[in-house]
Design an enzyme around this catalytic site. Sequence first.
Site, PDB file in Angstrom:
ATOM      1  N   SER A 258       0.832  -1.195   0.000  1.00 51.19           N
ATOM      2  CA  SER A 258       0.000   0.000   0.000  1.00 51.19           C
ATOM      3  C   SER A 258       0.866   1.244   0.000  1.00 51.19           C
ATOM      4  O   SER A 258       1.966   1.247   0.561  1.00 51.19           O
ATOM      5  CB  SER A 258      -0.882   0.014   1.245  1.00 51.19           C
ATOM      6  OG  SER A 258      -0.035   0.144   2.372  1.00 51.19           O
ATOM      7  N   LYS A 259       0.344   2.279  -0.638  1.00 51.52           N
ATOM      8  CA  LYS A 259       1.149   3.490  -0.794  1.00 51.52           C
ATOM      9  C   LYS A 259       1.416   4.187   0.533  1.00 51.52           C
ATOM     10  O   LYS A 259       2.293   5.019   0.621  1.00 51.52           O
ATOM     11  CB  LYS A 259       0.477   4.434  -1.785  1.00 51.52           C
ATOM     12  CG  LYS A 259      -0.887   4.889  -1.373  1.00 51.52           C
ATOM     13  CD  LYS A 259      -1.523   5.685  -2.498  1.00 51.52           C
ATOM     14  CE  LYS A 259      -3.006   5.831  -2.243  1.00 51.52           C
ATOM     15  NZ  LYS A 259      -3.745   6.263  -3.404  1.00 51.52           N
ATOM     16  N   ARG A 260       0.633   3.851   1.559  1.00 48.99           N
ATOM     17  CA  ARG A 260       0.883   4.474   2.863  1.00 48.99           C
ATOM     18  C   ARG A 260       2.200   3.962   3.455  1.00 48.99           C
ATOM     19  O   ARG A 260       2.777   4.583   4.313  1.00 48.99           O
ATOM     20  CB  ARG A 260      -0.243   4.158   3.853  1.00 48.99           C
ATOM     21  CG  ARG A 260      -1.609   4.521   3.358  1.00 48.99           C
ATOM     22  CD  ARG A 260      -2.036   5.946   3.712  1.00 48.99           C
ATOM     23  NE  ARG A 260      -3.187   6.297   2.896  1.00 48.99           N
ATOM     24  CZ  ARG A 260      -3.152   7.174   1.900  1.00 48.99           C
ATOM     25  NH1 ARG A 260      -2.032   7.810   1.599  1.00 48.99           N
ATOM     26  NH2 ARG A 260      -4.236   7.434   1.199  1.00 48.99           N
ATOM     27  N   GLU A 411      -2.594  14.363  -3.129  1.00 50.55           N
ATOM     28  CA  GLU A 411      -2.893  13.126  -3.838  1.00 50.55           C
ATOM     29  C   GLU A 411      -4.031  13.328  -4.836  1.00 50.55           C
ATOM     30  O   GLU A 411      -4.112  12.659  -5.849  1.00 50.55           O
ATOM     31  CB  GLU A 411      -3.281  12.068  -2.826  1.00 50.55           C
ATOM     32  CG  GLU A 411      -2.963  10.699  -3.339  1.00 50.55           C
ATOM     33  CD  GLU A 411      -2.908   9.719  -2.201  1.00 50.55           C
ATOM     34  OE1 GLU A 411      -2.206   9.991  -1.214  1.00 50.55           O
ATOM     35  OE2 GLU A 411      -3.609   8.721  -2.311  1.00 50.55           O
TER      36      GLU A 411
END
Length: 507
Positions: A258-260, A411
């Site tokens: 995940s991009k987090r 984003e």
Amino acid sequence: MENSSDNKVRTRVAPSPTGDPHVGTAYMALFNLAFTRKVGGQFVLRIEDTDQARSSEASEKAIFDSLRWLGLDWDEGPDVGGDHGPYRQSERRDLYEEQVAQLVETGAAYPCFCSAERLDEVRKAQMANKETPRYDGHCLSLTADEAGARVDSGESHVIRLKVPTEGECVFEEELRGEIRIPWSQVDHQVLRKSDGFPTYHLANVVDDHFMEITHVIRGEEWTNSLPKHLLLYQAFGWEPPKFIHLPLLRNPDKSKLSKRKNPTSVFYYKDAGYLPEAVVNYLGMMAYTLPDQRELFSLEEMAESFDFSRVSLGGPIFDVTKLKWLNGRYLREKLSPDEVLERLKGWKLNDSFLGQVVPLAVQRLETLADFAPMTSFLSAAEIEADAESLAGKLEPAEAARIVKVAEWEFEKLRDWNGEAIAAIFKRIAETEDLKLKQIMPTFFLAISGSTVSLPLFESMAVLGPDLCRSRLRRALSALSEAGHGLSKKGLKALEKEYQAKYGARPD
Ligand code: GLU
């Protein structure tokens, strides 16, 4: 499974054009291509843009550009054409309409008029009974005439797949063997939404059939959808393709990538100075080993030896540290210094990049020698963010909140330029009832590592969205490591607040 030498093999990758071009899409494209090249088949790029609200042209272009940068080319697709087009689902709606009408006619699918409230009640009751939440088949009790009359009168409805009530779906998954899923766990999938658009499940099956796809190679998250897809093939009387589900890429903590937790946009790796062949090699290593176990290999080498029996099913960890190490090996072992120089020029040591940087630096230069140190943060991949100073003029906890809000706002920004970036900072300051002067030091530090630096908005424009967002994420982790992060509860509250003040949060 044996690799067939049948040259009619047709494969596809079918990304949705939403958000940034994901490394997971590149990983799927790579495995599809390696297999397809091995057997001399055709590889198709299909754009699955049935979710109109989330799809964008910019994301579609980013998919093309990122796959091309990696050298993962397709034989047929929206931009190159082919005999099985159109290759964008939004341009194939008539076909889905025809097909869904046929399913309704044969009784394999049916209109459903249930309201969102009713569906919610059913779901809650099922959850309370510890049952798998699924549609209860309420509208199946309508006669064809009744349902038809309500459809004709214009009543809002969806079309659902009729699912057997008893028994189980038994199927072969090429890498996993026999899988059994009880029909009681399979939902009466919506095939056509009330706005007339098909859902993924319908469009995907219809397209794979009409595009004559022989091998569906995709992520394992779709395994549980196979019973619905097989039911559709059966209802249409079509022969299903072979299904191969690859293991999902994971974060170092084993959760789904995940991009987090990890940059997931292919462009991050491009901007951060990775070589496309190293990224491709790394994605290959995620689930493939060459017969001689060598670590450095290209798509061509992977294709030469490709065999599904060599694909491993463990949860591959996408670890940026490992990728960086591999990238270093390419620079040292595969390229000569002259070739490295060429790569540097192609990357940022060129007039196009420097031409954007010089105007930002020129007012502050005393000598030419000042240029490199002053602008180094614009070509670095990451910069060190010191948690103590990061808060700037804000309380550290407040800084964490504001940086998180900024991360969400950036984003959502698709048109990345200085003015739009400035507008976001102004909006945040106004909305949070703070002065721009109060919030800016934190962002100067997060992005450039210093409070005295080049003009921030323009610098961010030059850095690009991927590096900027990754620096904001790093600033947040630095704050959180110093004990000023957002707790789970704090994040939930902030999400709500954000929704109310700024609108929908990005996914
Ligand atoms: N549009 C789907 C996705 O984004 C495609 C899945 C498939 O390959 O069937 O993952």
